[in-house]
Design a protein around this motif. Structure first.
Motif, PDB file in Angstrom:
ATOM      1  N   UNK A 265     -42.982  34.572  58.358  1.00  0.00           N
ATOM      2  CA  UNK A 265     -43.804  35.307  57.390  1.00  0.00           C
ATOM      3  C   UNK A 265     -44.396  36.544  58.045  1.00  0.00           C
ATOM      4  N   UNK A 266     -44.829  37.446  57.193  1.00  0.00           N
ATOM      5  CA  UNK A 266     -45.566  38.598  57.705  1.00  0.00           C
ATOM      6  C   UNK A 266     -46.909  38.065  58.209  1.00  0.00           C
ATOM      7  N   UNK A 267     -47.576  38.843  59.054  1.00  0.00           N
ATOM      8  CA  UNK A 267     -48.853  38.389  59.589  1.00  0.00           C
ATOM      9  C   UNK A 267     -49.837  38.099  58.464  1.00  0.00           C
ATOM     10  N   UNK A 268     -50.387  36.886  58.509  1.00  0.00           N
ATOM     11  CA  UNK A 268     -51.315  36.482  57.447  1.00  0.00           C
ATOM     12  C   UNK A 268     -52.744  36.896  57.756  1.00  0.00           C
ATOM     13  N   UNK A 269     -53.046  36.967  59.037  1.00  0.00           N
ATOM     14  CA  UNK A 269     -54.413  37.294  59.414  1.00  0.00           C
ATOM     15  C   UNK A 269     -54.600  37.071  60.901  1.00  0.00           C
ATOM     16  N   UNK A 270     -55.761  37.489  61.373  1.00  0.00           N
ATOM     17  CA  UNK A 270     -56.018  37.387  62.810  1.00  0.00           C
ATOM     18  C   UNK A 270     -57.165  36.412  63.103  1.00  0.00           C
ATOM     19  N   UNK A 271     -56.907  35.505  64.049  1.00  0.00           N
ATOM     20  CA  UNK A 271     -57.923  34.532  64.463  1.00  0.00           C
ATOM     21  C   UNK A 271     -58.319  34.803  65.908  1.00  0.00           C
ATOM     22  N   UNK A 272     -59.623  34.877  66.117  1.00  0.00           N
ATOM     23  CA  UNK A 272     -60.150  34.981  67.470  1.00  0.00           C
ATOM     24  C   UNK A 272     -60.514  33.560  67.887  1.00  0.00           C
ATOM     25  N   UNK A 273     -59.969  33.082  68.998  1.00  0.00           N
ATOM     26  CA  UNK A 273     -60.101  31.668  69.343  1.00  0.00           C
ATOM     27  C   UNK A 273     -60.718  31.490  70.723  1.00  0.00           C
ATOM     28  N   UNK A 274     -61.629  30.519  70.841  1.00  0.00           N
ATOM     29  CA  UNK A 274     -62.275  30.300  72.137  1.00  0.00           C
ATOM     30  C   UNK A 274     -62.796  28.882  72.276  1.00  0.00           C
ATOM     31  N   UNK A 275     -62.814  28.388  73.510  1.00  0.00           N
ATOM     32  CA  UNK A 275     -63.597  27.194  73.829  1.00  0.00           C
ATOM     33  C   UNK A 275     -64.986  27.708  74.197  1.00  0.00           C
ATOM     34  N   UNK A 276     -66.017  27.056  73.681  1.00  0.00           N
ATOM     35  CA  UNK A 276     -67.378  27.587  73.839  1.00  0.00           C
ATOM     36  C   UNK A 276     -67.884  27.548  75.283  1.00  0.00           C
ATOM     37  N   UNK A 277     -68.923  28.299  75.505  1.00  0.00           N
ATOM     38  CA  UNK A 277     -69.595  28.382  76.810  1.00  0.00           C
ATOM     39  C   UNK A 277     -69.864  26.987  77.382  1.00  0.00           C
ATOM     40  N   UNK A 278     -69.577  26.810  78.671  1.00  0.00           N
ATOM     41  CA  UNK A 278     -69.891  25.551  79.349  1.00  0.00           C
ATOM     42  C   UNK A 278     -68.816  24.483  79.233  1.00  0.00           C
ATOM     43  N   UNK A 279     -67.755  24.776  78.508  1.00  0.00           N
ATOM     44  CA  UNK A 279     -66.733  23.754  78.249  1.00  0.00           C
ATOM     45  C   UNK A 279     -65.363  24.245  78.725  1.00  0.00           C
ATOM     46  N   UNK A 280     -64.679  23.404  79.519  1.00  0.00           N
ATOM     47  CA  UNK A 280     -63.379  23.815  80.053  1.00  0.00           C
ATOM     48  C   UNK A 280     -62.190  23.205  79.295  1.00  0.00           C
ATOM     49  N   UNK A 281     -62.455  22.322  78.360  1.00  0.00           N
ATOM     50  CA  UNK A 281     -61.351  21.635  77.671  1.00  0.00           C
ATOM     51  C   UNK A 281     -60.574  22.619  76.801  1.00  0.00           C
ATOM     52  N   UNK A 282     -59.262  22.700  77.029  1.00  0.00           N
ATOM     53  CA  UNK A 282     -58.519  23.712  76.258  1.00  0.00           C
ATOM     54  C   UNK A 282     -57.211  23.224  75.643  1.00  0.00           C
ATOM     55  N   UNK A 283     -56.906  21.946  75.768  1.00  0.00           N
ATOM     56  CA  UNK A 283     -55.612  21.479  75.251  1.00  0.00           C
ATOM     57  C   UNK A 283     -55.590  21.547  73.725  1.00  0.00           C
ATOM     58  N   UNK A 284     -56.663  21.090  73.098  1.00  0.00           N
ATOM     59  CA  UNK A 284     -56.743  21.150  71.635  1.00  0.00           C
ATOM     60  C   UNK A 284     -56.761  22.585  71.136  1.00  0.00           C
ATOM     61  N   UNK A 285     -57.546  23.419  71.812  1.00  0.00           N
ATOM     62  CA  UNK A 285     -57.609  24.837  71.428  1.00  0.00           C
ATOM     63  C   UNK A 285     -56.230  25.482  71.520  1.00  0.00           C
ATOM     64  N   UNK A 286     -55.516  25.196  72.606  1.00  0.00           N
ATOM     65  CA  UNK A 286     -54.196  25.811  72.767  1.00  0.00           C
ATOM     66  C   UNK A 286     -53.194  25.292  71.741  1.00  0.00           C
ATOM     67  N   UNK A 287     -53.418  24.071  71.293  1.00  0.00           N
ATOM     68  CA  UNK A 287     -52.578  23.517  70.229  1.00  0.00           C
ATOM     69  C   UNK A 287     -52.840  24.285  68.918  1.00  0.00           C
ATOM     70  N   UNK A 288     -54.084  24.602  68.688  1.00  0.00           N
ATOM     71  CA  UNK A 288     -54.441  25.399  67.511  1.00  0.00           C
ATOM     72  C   UNK A 288     -53.737  26.760  67.598  1.00  0.00           C
ATOM     73  N   UNK A 289     -53.767  27.351  68.786  1.00  0.00           N
ATOM     74  CA  UNK A 289     -53.106  28.650  68.952  1.00  0.00           C
ATOM     75  C   UNK A 289     -51.610  28.547  68.621  1.00  0.00           C
TER      76      UNK A 289
END
Ligand code: B1M
Length: 213
Positions: free
Chosen positions: A84-108
């Motif tokens: 599809x054409x680009x639907x929109x832009x998401x800015x994604x981050x794990x919040x301050x103080x937290x290193x867990x990124x597996x779920x976030x990267x799955x979202x990406x």
């Protein structure tokens, strides 16, 4: 052991031996996301349980996380990609103080495979950095991930800071320590725009799709 049990055990034991062979075996019968949400998540949840019981140390959990990441990376090319054409832009981050990124990267992975342009800011992202990135990237929505109990509170602070900066873009939040109730009563109460809770990455995609439709 069944192939599912073997995969879950590899996550728990932090061993990559034979991993791709078993992933190939499972891919013949199941879509990649079912493999992630099934045996791989079962393994991660068991790691969490053992860690909680002091039966694993952080270094071992880190090894398990490496196996999980390797498995997701192996499965990624097999995931369906919407043309599809680009639907929109998401800015994604794990919040301050937290290193867990597996779920976030799955979202990406899931959102970018489904027509979203994702700017992944990484882990331990303080509100100031997020605010600066909103100005720079002009996203359509912001996604916050956090797994620690204190990260849920950090999302409240982040929502307050975003609001003070005049930002009211839709805020998509997710992560193990969050609940829909906390999202609605604590985070949304401090924010100017809509705040939406996603229970998993697919739910995140559904919400993102609704936001841009
Ligand atoms: Co940590 N850790 N950890 N850890 N770790 C937890 C979260 C914990 C529950 C384990 C436990 O005690 N049972 C516990 C939190 C306790 C609490 O706060 N209540 C914990 C702890 C205590 C810690 C440390 C403090 C340990 C220490 O140092 N003493 C430390 C924290 C450091 C810090 O952040 N400052 C720490 C460190 C680590 C590792 C580095 C070793 C490693 C992370 C590696 C990495 O991410 N690169 C790790 C891991 C792997 C875990 C567990 C075992 C697994 C997490 C995971 O990756 N799950 C975890 C226990 C558990 O969750 N059962 C645990 C798989 C992943 C796909 O799921 O991220 O939940 P998840 O994502 C899901 C949903 O939540 C959702 O979608 C995904 C599924 O599709 N989702 C979103 C997530 N973000 C989303 C965003 C969205 C939408 C959906 O939209 C934006």
């Amino acid at each position: 052991l069944s192939v599912e049990e073997r995969l879950a055990r590899r996550i728990v034991e932090g061993s990559k031996e034979g991993l791709t062979d078993d992933l190939d075996l499972m891919l013949a019968a199941a879509p990649p996301l079912d493999i992630i949400n099934g045996p791989l998540m079962d393994g991660m949840n068991e790691v969490g349980r053992l860690f909680n019981n002091n039966e694993l140390i952080v270094a071992e959990v880190l090894q398990s996380a490496e196996v999980m990441k390797a498995a997701v990376a192996y499965l990624e090319p097999h995931m369906e990609k919407a043309e599809t054409a680009t639907k929109g832009k998401l800015l994604l981050a794990t919040v301050k103080g937290d290193v867990h990124d597996i779920g976030k990267n799955l979202v990406e992975i899931i959102l970018s495979n489904n027509g979203f342009d994702v700017v992944n800011l990484g882990i331990k992202v303080p509100p100031e950095q997020l605010i600066q990135a909103v100005r720079e990237h002009q996203p359509d929505m912001i996604g916050l991930s956090g797994l620690l109990v204190k990260s849920a509170q950090q999302m409240v602070v982040t929502a307050q800071d975003l609001k003070s900066a005049g930002i009211d873009l839709p805020l998509l939040v997710g992560g193990a320590a969050l609940t829909k109730r906390f999202t609605l009563t604590k985070i949304a109460a401090e924010y100017a725009g809509p705040v939406l809770y996603a229970k998993d990455a697919m739910d995140g995609l559904d919400i993102a799709n609704r936001l841009v439709s």
